[in-house]
Design a protein around this motif. Structure first.
Motif, PDB file in Angstrom:
ATOM      1  N   ALA A 110       0.098   7.636   0.885  1.00 23.78           N
ATOM      2  CA  ALA A 110       0.790   6.830   1.898  1.00 23.78           C
ATOM      3  C   ALA A 110       1.735   7.719   2.705  1.00 23.78           C
ATOM      4  O   ALA A 110       2.116   8.807   2.254  1.00 23.78           O
ATOM      5  CB  ALA A 110       1.572   5.701   1.222  1.00 23.78           C
TER       6      ALA A 110
ATOM      7  N   HIS B 282       0.824  -1.214   0.000  1.00 23.77           N
ATOM      8  CA  HIS B 282       0.000   0.000   0.000  1.00 23.77           C
ATOM      9  C   HIS B 282       0.855   1.259   0.000  1.00 23.77           C
ATOM     10  O   HIS B 282       0.443   2.309  -0.492  1.00 23.77           O
ATOM     11  CB  HIS B 282      -0.945  -0.007   1.207  1.00 23.77           C
TER      12      HIS B 282
ATOM     13  N   THR C  77       1.628   1.892  -3.679  1.00 24.96           N
ATOM     14  CA  THR C  77       0.523   1.966  -4.652  1.00 24.96           C
ATOM     15  C   THR C  77      -0.476   3.075  -4.339  1.00 24.96           C
ATOM     16  O   THR C  77      -1.325   3.386  -5.169  1.00 24.96           O
ATOM     17  CB  THR C  77      -0.224   0.626  -4.729  1.00 24.96           C
ATOM     18  N   HIS C  78      -0.377   3.663  -3.151  1.00 23.56           N
ATOM     19  CA  HIS C  78      -1.282   4.756  -2.783  1.00 23.56           C
ATOM     20  C   HIS C  78      -0.482   6.043  -2.610  1.00 23.56           C
ATOM     21  O   HIS C  78       0.440   6.099  -1.799  1.00 23.56           O
ATOM     22  CB  HIS C  78      -2.041   4.446  -1.486  1.00 23.56           C
TER      23      HIS C  78
END
Length: 525
Positions: A56, A49, A52-53
């Protein structure tokens, strides 16, 4: 061996929130899934995460809250970026910077992806369990020799030159107090000193106990034959199948990284293209170390001799058109803030690690960017964001920090990506040295008198002026300044015409000069 293309895998600084956002390729997904699976083996949450975010946590946040996740994310980012880079280029040699060596050995086949992640996790656990908490790292805008001289002047055995990155960029690691002293000494010499956002004092004697624990923890991990050539900046050469690679990774925790020497040797072997797998600023270090080479970052091309294209990450950035781009239509990578793009752009052009370029750092006072360089950078900023004639507005050059500049760009563009302020880098201030007036007290050696005299005239802290420091290479005293100083030395010691002797100006260190003064003027003792 003959080399053309080198892949560079970053260590600290290699993590960018949301680096793989929008990339659903199987080869990247496999790396992310493997990292999450190995994290679970160690009782930790996954890291996919983080990559991919785009919202973050930042590296600075993870340094404070979860250095384990940060280290695993750095490894995952490097391996995934290698797979992206391989879509366009084939490496002749792979090089890992600092912890990036684990990723380099993994992509070269010495360890499986899962075992590479396990190596990182064992390393992190050893550091968390055995590394003293009061250590850190500082980047100095100094050659390695001069940085080493400052380390010697501090005289703390736990302090060390950790990384030699470029001709004028060296990183020192050690106890907080000693690192702070080095930063003050560097500032007194007029050199930029920036505390790095590193969770541990990597490549220093402070990690010796952690290194031993790391070695014990990884005995069961299997080493495989290399499928690609790997050059190690720690070992100082190419690695072979009979090299004990796990022992190398253990030794690396306390051994300096000679990145500049690695780049120069590979260039001497013929390397003309350096591909950075990620965006940690290694491309800029390469350009500062060797001339006229191609530097490319993941999914982005740069040609030698051309004006550098902005480095914004995994999405290719189109070259600016000759006709000014209308305001609001310049390239802004999806999910990347204006501030992050500015930090990447300034790091790329200036050759700084991206973590040094914080949003609240004063461009002149903290980063040493004078008015001429600021104007040059604004030209690149204008081209990158498609500002056109808007950048002529005097408000742009007046902005003191990148956060302020980012806010203005967002305002002018009307709908640019959100601006986020970064944690400010601690300011480094010089400790003023009292100016001396005349000879020091009797009973002090000739060398000590020379040190006091040079420190008072040059404005250096006296501890910087050691007897074995090379006057030119270490202290930056050129021939003209040396001649001027000899006039003061002659007056101070009453040397008269003796100082006209060519031997005086030829002495390379103050210890040599002190010996000559004593020989010529015994009463100077």
């Amino acid at each position: 061996m003959m080399v053309d293309t080198v892949f560079l895998l970053p260590g600290q600084g290699g993590y960018t929130p949301g680096l793989f956002a929008g990339d659903d390729s199987p080869e990247v997904r496999e790396v992310l899934d493997t990292a999450d699976r190995i994290a679970a083996e160690f009782g930790r949450g996954g890291v996919s995460h983080l990559l991919t975010h785009t919202d973050a946590p930042s590296a600075a946040d993870l340094v404070r809250s979860d250095s384990f996740a940060l280290q695993l994310a750095v490894f995952t980012a490097a391996v995934g970026s290698f797979r992206i880079a391989r879509r366009r280029h084939t490496p002749d040699v792979v090089v890992g910077h600092s912890m990036g060596e684990i990723a380099a050995l993994t992509v070269a086949g010495a360890f499986s992806t899962a075992d590479g992640a396990r190596l990182v996790c064992h390393r992190s656990e050893a550091l968390l369990a055995h590394c003293p908490s009061e250590g850190g790292m500082v980047a100095l805008d100094l050659p390695t020799g001069r940085a080493a001289h400052l380390v010697g002047a501090v005289a703390d055995r736990r302090l060390a030159v950790a990384v030699s990155n470029a001709p004028r960029q060296t990183v020192v690691a050690g106890p907080d107090e000693a690192v702070a002293v080095v930063a003050r000494l560097a500032a007194a010499l007029g050199a930029q000193a920036t505390r790095l956002n590193a969770p541990f004092p990597f490549h220093s004697p402070m990690l010796a106990v952690a290194a031993e624990a790391f070695g014990e923890a990884i005995t069961g991990i299997r080493q495989h034959p290399l499928r690609a050539a790997v050059y190690s900046p720690v070992a100082g050469g190419y690695l072979q199948d009979d090299t004990d690679l796990k022992a190398l990774l253990v030794r690396q925790l306390t051994t300096p990284v000679r990145f500049m020497a690695a780049v120069r040797e590979l260039h001497a072997d013929g390397a003309q293209r350096f591909v950075e797998c990620g965006r940690a600023g290694l491309s800029g270090l390469v350009r500062r170390s060797v001339p006229e080479v191609d530097t490319t970052r993941t999914a982005e091309a740069r040609g030698a001799g051309a004006t550098p294209a902005p480095e914004t990450g995994a999405t290719p950035v189109p070259a600016p058109a000759a006709t000014p781009t209308p305001v609001g239509t310049g390239p802004v990578a999806s999910g990347v803030s204006v501030l992050d793009e500015l930090r990447e752009l300034y790091a790329s052009v200036l050759g700084y690690p991206v973590e040094v370029i914080t949003g609240d750092a004063d461009l002149e006072a903290d980063l040493g960017i004078d008015s001429l360089k600021r104007a040059e950078m604004l030209g690149k900023v204008s081209a990158h964001f498609g500002l056109g004639e808007s950048a002529v507005d005097g408000r742009f050059v007046a902005q003191p920090t990148l956060a302020d500049l980012a806010a203005l760009i967002a305002e002018v563009r009307g709908g640019a990506a959100p601006v986020a302020r970064a944690t400010p880098a601690p300011a480094v201030t010089a400790t003023p040295t009292p100016v001396g007036t005349g000879p020091v007290a009797s009973g002090v050696s000739v060398l000590d008198e020379l040190r006091e005299l040079y420190a008072s005239v040059l404005g250096y802290p006296v501890e910087v002026i050691t007897g074995d420091a090379d006057l030119e290479a270490d202290l930056g005293i050129d021939s003209l300044k040396r001649a001027e100083m000899l006039g003061k030395v002659s007056a101070h010691f009453g040397l008269g015409e003796s100082a006209v002797d060519g031997r005086f100006v030829a002495q390379p260190t103050l210890a040599d000069l002190a010996d000559l003064i004593t020989a010529v003027q015994p009463s100077a003792r």
